[in-house]
Design a protein around this motif. Structure first.
Motif, short mmCIF file in Angstrom:
data_model
loop_
_atom_site.label_atom_id
_atom_site.label_comp_id
_atom_site.label_asym_id
_atom_site.label_seq_id
_atom_site.Cartn_x
_atom_site.Cartn_y
_atom_site.Cartn_z
N ASP A 151 -10.63 26.40 5.23
CA ASP A 151 -10.04 26.69 3.92
C ASP A 151 -8.68 27.38 4.04
OD1 ASP A 151 -11.22 29.19 4.77
OD2 ASP A 151 -13.06 28.53 3.76
N VAL A 152 -8.70 28.64 4.51
CA VAL A 152 -7.46 29.42 4.59
C VAL A 152 -7.24 29.88 6.03
CG1 VAL A 152 -7.69 30.23 2.21
CG2 VAL A 152 -8.61 31.62 4.07
N LEU A 153 -6.17 30.59 6.24
CA LEU A 153 -5.87 31.12 7.58
C LEU A 153 -6.88 32.20 7.98
CD1 LEU A 153 -3.60 30.77 9.75
CD2 LEU A 153 -2.55 32.81 8.77
N HIS A 154 -7.48 32.06 9.16
CA HIS A 154 -8.37 33.07 9.73
C HIS A 154 -7.85 33.43 11.13
CE1 HIS A 154 -11.46 32.51 6.60
NE2 HIS A 154 -11.23 31.20 6.73
N SER A 155 -8.48 34.40 11.74
CA SER A 155 -8.13 34.74 13.13
C SER A 155 -9.40 35.06 13.90
CB SER A 155 -7.16 35.94 13.17
OG SER A 155 -6.71 36.13 14.50
N PHE A 156 -9.68 34.21 14.87
CA PHE A 156 -10.88 34.32 15.70
C PHE A 156 -10.61 35.36 16.79
CE2 PHE A 156 -13.38 32.08 19.24
CZ PHE A 156 -14.57 32.72 18.90
N SER A 157 -11.37 36.45 16.74
CA SER A 157 -11.09 37.57 17.63
C SER A 157 -12.36 38.06 18.30
CB SER A 157 -10.44 38.71 16.82
OG SER A 157 -10.32 39.87 17.61
N ILE A 158 -12.30 38.28 19.60
CA ILE A 158 -13.39 38.92 20.35
C ILE A 158 -12.76 40.05 21.15
CG2 ILE A 158 -15.32 38.61 21.93
CD1 ILE A 158 -15.17 35.61 21.42
N PRO A 159 -12.73 41.26 20.61
CA PRO A 159 -12.04 42.36 21.31
C PRO A 159 -12.53 42.61 22.73
CG PRO A 159 -12.53 42.97 19.03
CD PRO A 159 -13.22 41.66 19.28
N ALA A 160 -13.82 42.45 22.97
CA ALA A 160 -14.33 42.69 24.33
C ALA A 160 -13.79 41.68 25.33
CB ALA A 160 -15.85 42.65 24.33
N PHE A 161 -13.38 40.51 24.84
CA PHE A 161 -12.77 39.49 25.71
C PHE A 161 -11.25 39.66 25.77
CE2 PHE A 161 -16.18 35.92 25.12
CZ PHE A 161 -17.14 36.78 25.60
N ARG A 162 -10.70 40.60 24.97
CA ARG A 162 -9.24 40.75 24.80
C ARG A 162 -8.67 39.42 24.31
NH1 ARG A 162 -11.63 44.80 25.92
NH2 ARG A 162 -10.95 46.38 27.43
N PHE A 163 -9.36 38.85 23.34
CA PHE A 163 -9.03 37.51 22.87
C PHE A 163 -8.78 37.52 21.37
CE2 PHE A 163 -10.70 33.80 20.68
CZ PHE A 163 -9.92 32.79 21.22
N LYS A 164 -7.76 36.79 20.94
CA LYS A 164 -7.45 36.64 19.52
C LYS A 164 -6.63 35.38 19.33
CE LYS A 164 -5.16 39.08 15.69
NZ LYS A 164 -4.14 38.03 15.42
N GLN A 165 -7.07 34.53 18.39
CA GLN A 165 -6.35 33.29 18.14
C GLN A 165 -6.46 32.94 16.66
OE1 GLN A 165 -4.43 30.96 20.14
NE2 GLN A 165 -4.01 30.45 18.01
N ASP A 166 -5.31 32.68 16.03
CA ASP A 166 -5.32 32.29 14.62
C ASP A 166 -5.95 30.91 14.45
OD1 ASP A 166 -4.14 34.62 13.91
OD2 ASP A 166 -2.14 33.79 13.58
N ALA A 167 -6.67 30.73 13.34
CA ALA A 167 -7.22 29.44 12.96
C ALA A 167 -6.44 28.96 11.75
CB ALA A 167 -8.71 29.57 12.61
N VAL A 168 -5.80 27.80 11.88
CA VAL A 168 -4.86 27.31 10.86
C VAL A 168 -5.45 26.06 10.20
CG1 VAL A 168 -2.51 26.50 10.42
CG2 VAL A 168 -2.96 28.17 12.26
N PRO A 169 -5.53 26.04 8.87
CA PRO A 169 -6.06 24.85 8.18
C PRO A 169 -5.26 23.59 8.56
CG PRO A 169 -5.86 26.68 6.66
CD PRO A 169 -5.20 27.12 7.92
#
Length: 241
Positions: A151-169
């Motif tokens: 639907d809209v912009l989200h951001s998939f984040s797993i701090p313990a993995f030091r990981f973050k990536q935006d999810a774009v429609p």
């Protein structure tokens, strides 16, 4: 050092922690140095010993060195940070190591949908297992993720993995991670995505291979495969709309 503050549970977490540590050390060094110089000159040229202020143009060679030398040293520090940061960015974002398994991630308002490969080990087949707000992984296995937004912009984040990536429609973004420690870790949405953003949070469960096999067989036995339509409905229910 960073691991004492927050778990580091992926293969590149330590590398990213080192970048943050380098930035923190260099920033602290310049902060202490700048504040020390400031207070030194404040006391040295205080009004009681220097009642008449001196006008300094900053144009002489002797005066200009106070600008040029710190400036050049800061540039050297910037280059050091850039080298560490680009090296880590290239390893995480540009390299794709040999993949053991794929997982699909879809951001909804306001829940995460995860699609795991079924017993055949192939994503996109009839035995895929879909879950809401629960991502199940196997320790020391490298995953390729396919990230989408429904639907809209989200951001998939797993701090313990030091990981973050935006999810774009409208886009499917791929990347990878490799969990290195078993346990349960948070999966928040790190991008404001609407009124229910604060409640959009999942969990990642990192299992041993045997534990994951048991979980997968249990889900398959109960015919727990959830259609995308069903996940959409659950996501809407969790969002309260």
């Amino acid at each position: 050092m960073m691991e004492s503050l927050i778990h580091a549970a992926s293969s590149y977490a330590g590398e990213i922690d080192n970048v943050i540590l380098v930035i923190a050390v260099l920033s602290t060094f310049w902060l202490v140095l700048a504040e020390g110089a400031l207070f030194y000159f404040v006391f040295k040229y205080r009004r009681s010993k220097n009642p008449k202020a001196e006008y300094i143009t900053g144009e002489t060679k002797q005066q200009m060195k106070w600008i040029h030398w710190p400036h050049n040293l800061v540039l050297v520090c910037d280059i050091v940070i850039l080298v560490f940061a680009v090296r880590s960015w290239y390893h995480v974002k540009q390299e794709m190591p040999p993949i053991d398994e794929e997982v699909k991630v879809v951001g909804h308002q306001w829940a995460w949908e995860f699609v795991h490969a079924g017993l055949d080990g192939q994503l996109g087949t009839d035995d895929d297992v879909a879950t809401v707000d629960e991502l199940h992984l196997v320790v020391d296995r490298t995953y390729k993720f396919k990230l989408e937004a429904a639907d809209v912009l989200h951001s998939f984040s797993i701090p313990a993995f030091r990981f973050k990536q935006d999810a774009v429609p409208g886009r499917q973004i791929v990347g990878w991670f490799k969990p290195t420690k078993t346990g349960q870790y948070d999966v928040p949405c790190s991008q404001m995505c609407g009124i229910g953003h604060g409640i959009m949070g999942g969990q990642v469960y990192v299992h041993t291979a045997d534990e994951y096999r048991q979980w997968l067989e249990k889900k398959s036995a109960k015919s727990a495969v959830i259609s995308v339509k069903g996940v959409d409905q659950i996501a809407m229910n969790q969002g309260g709309i």
